[in-house]
Motif scaffolding. Structure first.
Motif, PDB file in Angstrom:
ATOM      1  N   LEU A  13       0.825  -1.205   0.000  1.00  0.00           N
ATOM      2  CA  LEU A  13       0.000   0.000   0.000  1.00  0.00           C
ATOM      3  C   LEU A  13       0.863   1.261   0.000  1.00  0.00           C
ATOM      4  CD1 LEU A  13      -2.686   1.487   0.148  1.00  0.00           C
ATOM      5  CD2 LEU A  13      -2.616   1.176   2.637  1.00  0.00           C
ATOM      6  N   VAL A  14       1.855   1.330   0.869  1.00  0.00           N
ATOM      7  CA  VAL A  14       2.733   2.505   0.915  1.00  0.00           C
ATOM      8  C   VAL A  14       3.481   2.638  -0.414  1.00  0.00           C
ATOM      9  CG1 VAL A  14       4.700   3.577   2.074  1.00  0.00           C
ATOM     10  CG2 VAL A  14       2.908   2.478   3.426  1.00  0.00           C
ATOM     11  N   TRP A  16       2.400   1.678  -3.404  1.00  0.00           N
ATOM     12  CA  TRP A  16       1.440   2.217  -4.371  1.00  0.00           C
ATOM     13  C   TRP A  16       1.231   3.712  -4.146  1.00  0.00           C
ATOM     14  CZ3 TRP A  16      -2.744  -2.094  -3.652  1.00  0.00           C
ATOM     15  CH2 TRP A  16      -2.428  -3.187  -4.463  1.00  0.00           C
ATOM     16  N   MET A  17       1.094   4.111  -2.887  1.00  0.00           N
ATOM     17  CA  MET A  17       0.857   5.519  -2.587  1.00  0.00           C
ATOM     18  C   MET A  17       2.027   6.379  -3.066  1.00  0.00           C
ATOM     19  SD  MET A  17      -1.210   5.668   1.024  1.00  0.00           S
ATOM     20  CE  MET A  17       0.037   4.882   2.006  1.00  0.00           C
ATOM     21  N   HIS A  18       3.239   5.900  -2.877  1.00  0.00           N
ATOM     22  CA  HIS A  18       4.389   6.723  -3.275  1.00  0.00           C
ATOM     23  C   HIS A  18       4.482   6.873  -4.793  1.00  0.00           C
ATOM     24  CE1 HIS A  18       7.530   4.071  -4.934  1.00  0.00           C
ATOM     25  NE2 HIS A  18       8.299   5.151  -4.994  1.00  0.00           N
ATOM     26  N   ARG A  20       2.054   7.276  -6.845  1.00  0.00           N
ATOM     27  CA  ARG A  20       1.009   8.149  -7.374  1.00  0.00           C
ATOM     28  C   ARG A  20       0.811   9.406  -6.537  1.00  0.00           C
ATOM     29  NH1 ARG A  20      -3.251   5.615 -10.454  1.00  0.00           N
ATOM     30  NH2 ARG A  20      -3.587   7.798 -10.882  1.00  0.00           N
ATOM     31  N   SER A  21       1.746   9.711  -5.663  1.00  0.00           N
ATOM     32  CA  SER A  21       1.614  10.889  -4.800  1.00  0.00           C
ATOM     33  C   SER A  21       1.841  12.163  -5.597  1.00  0.00           C
ATOM     34  CB  SER A  21       2.627  10.827  -3.652  1.00  0.00           C
ATOM     35  OG  SER A  21       2.318   9.766  -2.794  1.00  0.00           O
ATOM     36  N   MET A  75      -7.060   2.878   5.293  1.00  0.00           N
ATOM     37  CA  MET A  75      -6.130   3.516   4.368  1.00  0.00           C
ATOM     38  C   MET A  75      -6.309   2.971   2.962  1.00  0.00           C
ATOM     39  SD  MET A  75      -4.115   6.030   4.200  1.00  0.00           S
ATOM     40  CE  MET A  75      -3.685   6.387   5.876  1.00  0.00           C
ATOM     41  N   TYR A  76      -6.624   1.674   2.810  1.00  0.00           N
ATOM     42  CA  TYR A  76      -6.937   1.137   1.485  1.00  0.00           C
ATOM     43  C   TYR A  76      -8.173   1.830   0.928  1.00  0.00           C
ATOM     44  CZ  TYR A  76      -3.798  -2.802   0.518  1.00  0.00           C
ATOM     45  OH  TYR A  76      -2.717  -3.574   0.174  1.00  0.00           O
ATOM     46  N   TRP A  79      -7.158   5.235  -0.224  1.00  0.00           N
ATOM     47  CA  TRP A  79      -6.325   5.137  -1.418  1.00  0.00           C
ATOM     48  C   TRP A  79      -7.149   4.783  -2.651  1.00  0.00           C
ATOM     49  CZ3 TRP A  79      -2.411   6.732  -3.839  1.00  0.00           C
ATOM     50  CH2 TRP A  79      -1.912   6.051  -4.931  1.00  0.00           C
ATOM     51  N   LEU A  80      -8.109   3.891  -2.499  1.00  0.00           N
ATOM     52  CA  LEU A  80      -8.932   3.467  -3.630  1.00  0.00           C
ATOM     53  C   LEU A  80     -10.033   4.473  -3.965  1.00  0.00           C
ATOM     54  CD1 LEU A  80      -9.233  -0.328  -2.739  1.00  0.00           C
ATOM     55  CD2 LEU A  80      -7.848   0.706  -4.565  1.00  0.00           C
ATOM     56  N   LEU A  85     -10.536  11.280   2.519  1.00  0.00           N
ATOM     57  CA  LEU A  85      -9.526  11.432   3.560  1.00  0.00           C
ATOM     58  C   LEU A  85      -9.995  12.382   4.656  1.00  0.00           C
ATOM     59  CD1 LEU A  85      -6.748  10.918   4.772  1.00  0.00           C
ATOM     60  CD2 LEU A  85      -5.853  12.720   3.259  1.00  0.00           C
TER      61      LEU A  85
END
Length: 98
Positions: A13-14, A16-18, A20-21, A75-76, A79-80, A85
């Motif tokens: 997850l982290v 993936w987040m990085h 697309r940040s 958090m998923y 993110w999805l 947020l």
């Protein structure tokens, strides 16, 4: 379809987040984010330097500007795009300090 509990992976997850940040609003100085998940004992860091984020699974030794705490499922959902947020913060499902 939501991930099953056994499919929730904090490191993935982290990562993936990085990838697309949106770092456009961050200034040029180094920015450190620390992620803590209530259902995974491992801490994770995202460090943004010159607009480029990277993930660290060990403490990079830099100052942490923002600490983000949540459970993996929430958090998923954020993110999805299934959970806003701001609403998750307001409801206490995500905590951000810094």
């Amino acid at each position: 379809m939501n991930p099953e509990p056994v499919e929730l992976d904090a490191e993935l997850l982290v990562w993936w987040m990085h990838t697309r940040s949106d770092t456009a609003r961050l200034d040029e100085r180094r920015t450190g984010l620390q992620f803590r998940f209530s259902d995974d004992p491992r801490p994770f860091w995202m460090v943004v330097e010159h607009g480029e984020p990277s993930v660290c699974v060990t403490d990079p030794g830099f100052e942490v500007d923002v600490r983000i705490t949540s459970d993996l499922s929430t958090m998923y959902e954020v993110w999805l795009g299934r959970q806003n947020l701001r609403a998750a913060v307001r409801d206490g499902r995500v905590e951000m300090h810094g």
